[in-house]
Motif scaffolding. Structure first.
Motif, mmCIF file in Angstrom:
data_model
loop_
_atom_site.group_PDB
_atom_site.id
_atom_site.type_symbol
_atom_site.label_atom_id
_atom_site.label_comp_id
_atom_site.label_asym_id
_atom_site.label_seq_id
_atom_site.Cartn_x
_atom_site.Cartn_y
_atom_site.Cartn_z
ATOM 1 N N THR A 55 -112.359 14.073 -12.405
ATOM 2 C CA THR A 55 -111.551 14.093 -13.629
ATOM 3 C C THR A 55 -112.103 15.145 -14.588
ATOM 4 O O THR A 55 -111.350 15.962 -15.136
ATOM 5 C CB THR A 55 -111.588 12.691 -14.306
ATOM 6 N N ASP A 153 -106.286 20.070 -6.412
ATOM 7 C CA ASP A 153 -106.905 18.755 -6.596
ATOM 8 C C ASP A 153 -107.246 18.255 -5.197
ATOM 9 O O ASP A 153 -106.400 17.704 -4.486
ATOM 10 C CB ASP A 153 -105.962 17.797 -7.320
ATOM 11 N N SER A 180 -113.916 15.197 -5.510
ATOM 12 C CA SER A 180 -114.524 13.989 -6.098
ATOM 13 C C SER A 180 -115.586 13.434 -5.150
ATOM 14 O O SER A 180 -115.407 13.444 -3.932
ATOM 15 C CB SER A 180 -113.449 12.917 -6.300
HETATM 16 C C1 LIG Z 1 -106.105 12.779 -6.424
HETATM 17 C C2 LIG Z 1 -107.225 12.431 -7.352
HETATM 18 N N1 LIG Z 1 -107.576 13.329 -8.285
HETATM 19 C C3 LIG Z 1 -108.587 13.087 -9.137
HETATM 20 C C4 LIG Z 1 -109.300 11.912 -9.077
HETATM 21 C C5 LIG Z 1 -110.403 11.661 -10.046
HETATM 22 O O1 LIG Z 1 -111.630 11.542 -9.380
HETATM 23 P P1 LIG Z 1 -112.909 10.957 -10.116
HETATM 24 O O2 LIG Z 1 -112.891 9.482 -9.917
HETATM 25 O O3 LIG Z 1 -114.074 11.610 -9.420
HETATM 26 O O4 LIG Z 1 -112.826 11.340 -11.547
HETATM 27 C C6 LIG Z 1 -108.976 10.958 -8.117
HETATM 28 C C7 LIG Z 1 -109.724 9.704 -8.032
HETATM 29 O O5 LIG Z 1 -109.479 8.825 -7.248
HETATM 30 C C8 LIG Z 1 -107.912 11.224 -7.234
HETATM 31 O O6 LIG Z 1 -107.558 10.333 -6.296
#
Ligand SMILES: Cc1ncc(COP(=O)(O)O)c(C=O)c1O
Length: 390
Positions: A55, A153, A180
């Motif tokens: 995020t 992403d 992530s």
């Molecule tokens: C597609 C996607 N983008 C971004 C994120 C954010 O990841 P993080 O939990 O490391 O902030 C997630 C988390 O599950 C995700 O599934």
């Protein structure tokens, strides 16, 4: 209980983290740099910048593009809210484009149509859903003559490969890629993430933004008055040059990441083998079909979503999930389409032009998939689902 996903931690992870914790630095040290260098080498990008979560990484990546305020950024409605929240954090507007039925990734032909008729679109954030890479080559062809930036992403896709053979994260068709390291992802640092890029300019900007906007590496100082005394650089001096954040990963997390990274290929292989077994078992099923309709060696297989036409059965998804839970099997829905969350509804978003996303949402269920899931457990999952639907 068989969860829908879980991390894989071994004794080497525990020992290396304990050693770091007991004897070495806890933040802003050599482990981060080592982890970043190894990630960049693994994915084949020039640079990697670790951050406290994907995020945070998406937030910084969007800021680093320096788009005019209120730009539109295309992304997928079938994703975790973080994908589009990062756009809102930065003063821009998510523009949700429908998914392809077979891949559950954003439909690049629809992106092409949108970009040709909407001059406000300045960037695209494709989401590699469940670890399956989007068609980045086609996207790059669509964007070839446009001033439109791309941030992948790849929260689900650490360890995945493009059809060209390059690893996701090499940024062969994008400006930046964000991964992530949350516990359910391909590998973990507890919480954490990383941004990869081939641009030195973006790299330096991301390093600054990650740490309060303070100058890094050999950034030149802006204030000649403050930075030196009689021509000698002041040893305490640092300079905040833009508005940044504290999105740093700790040394403890980087140590866990380094230990996990040694086993990433084995994690990906185990996930792939298990996905294959599900596909074999569901190939002739009247009730259940894999949501991503073809076997793909390239995917990181982060989750295993299936589609079930709940309307054809004497059961609902809620009933099925509860029955599975009472039999010790976890499941989850990935995802509630982002535009139908109340916050997005209040911003005026609708599902009107997103029929594939909506129909996918009504039918999807993610069933257990992680490296340590045993064959026996998998067969139990398959048989239990079949018997509950029959
Ligand atoms: C597609 C996607 N983008 C971004 C994120 C954010 O990841 P993080 O939990 O490391 O902030 C997630 C988390 O599950 C995700 O599934």
């Amino acid at each position: 209980m068989i969860p829908y996903s879980r991390q894989t931690i071994n004794l080497f992870d525990v020992l290396s983290v304990s050693k770091q914790l007991a004897f070495k630095s806890l933040t802003q040290g050599a482990k981060i740099e080592e982890f970043e260098a190894k990630i960049a080498a693994y994915v084949g990008a020039k640079y990697a910048v670790c951050v406290s979560s994907a995020t945070a990484g998406l937030h910084l990546a969007v800021i680093a593009l320096e788009l005019p305020l209120h730009s539109e950024i295309i992304t997928s409605p079938i994703s975790f809210v973080a994908s589009s929240n990062a756009i809102l954090y930065s003063g821009h507007r998510p523009n949700f484009i429908d998914i392809e039925r077979d891949t559950i990734n954003v439909d690049v032909s629809l992106i092409a149509q949108e970009i040709n008729s909407n001059q406000n679109v300045r960037a695209v954030i494709p989401v590699h859903f469940a670890g399956l890479p989007c068609n980045m080559l086609k996207l790059s062809e669509v964007l070839a003559t446009k001033e439109v930036k791309v941030i992948e992403d790849a929260a689900h896709a650490f360890g995945a490969t493009y059809p060209s053979g390059a690893k996701v994260g090499s940024c062969e068709h994008s400006d930046m890629t964000v991964f992530s390291f949350h516990p359910v992802k391909s590998m973990t640092t507890g919480e954490g993430g990383v941004i990869t890029t081939n641009s030195n300019e973006l790299y330096r900007k991301l390093l600054r933004l990650r740490s309060h906007g303070i100058n890094k590496l050999d950034d030149s100082f802006e204030s000649h008055l403050l930075c030196s005394t009689n021509g000698i650089t002041n040893p305490w001096y640092y300079e905040m040059q833009e508005l940044g954040y504290n999105y740093r990963l700790t040394e403890i997390q980087a140590t866990l990441g380094l230990s996990q990274l040694k086993r990433i290929n084995s994690f990906i292989k185990q996930r792939s083998d298990k996905a294959k077994l599900y596909r074999q078992y569901f190939a002739n099923s009247r009730f259940v079909r894999p949501a991503q309709s073809f076997d793909n060696e390239l995917s990181a297989n982060h989750i295993f979503p299936v589609r079930i036409k709940f309307t054809s059965f004497d059961t609902s998804r809620a009933k099925l999930m509860n029955s599975l839970k009472s039999r010790g099997i976890g499941s989850q829905v990935h995802y509630i389409p982002i535009p139908i969350h109340p916050f997005y509804q209040k911003l005026g978003y609708k599902m009107d032009n997103l029929p594939e996303s909506l129909s996918y949402y009504f039918e999807t269920l993610s069933i257990p998939l992680y490296p340590k899931l045993t064959r026996k457990q998998q067969i139990n999952v398959i048989q239990t689902i079949n018997s509950l639907l029959e």
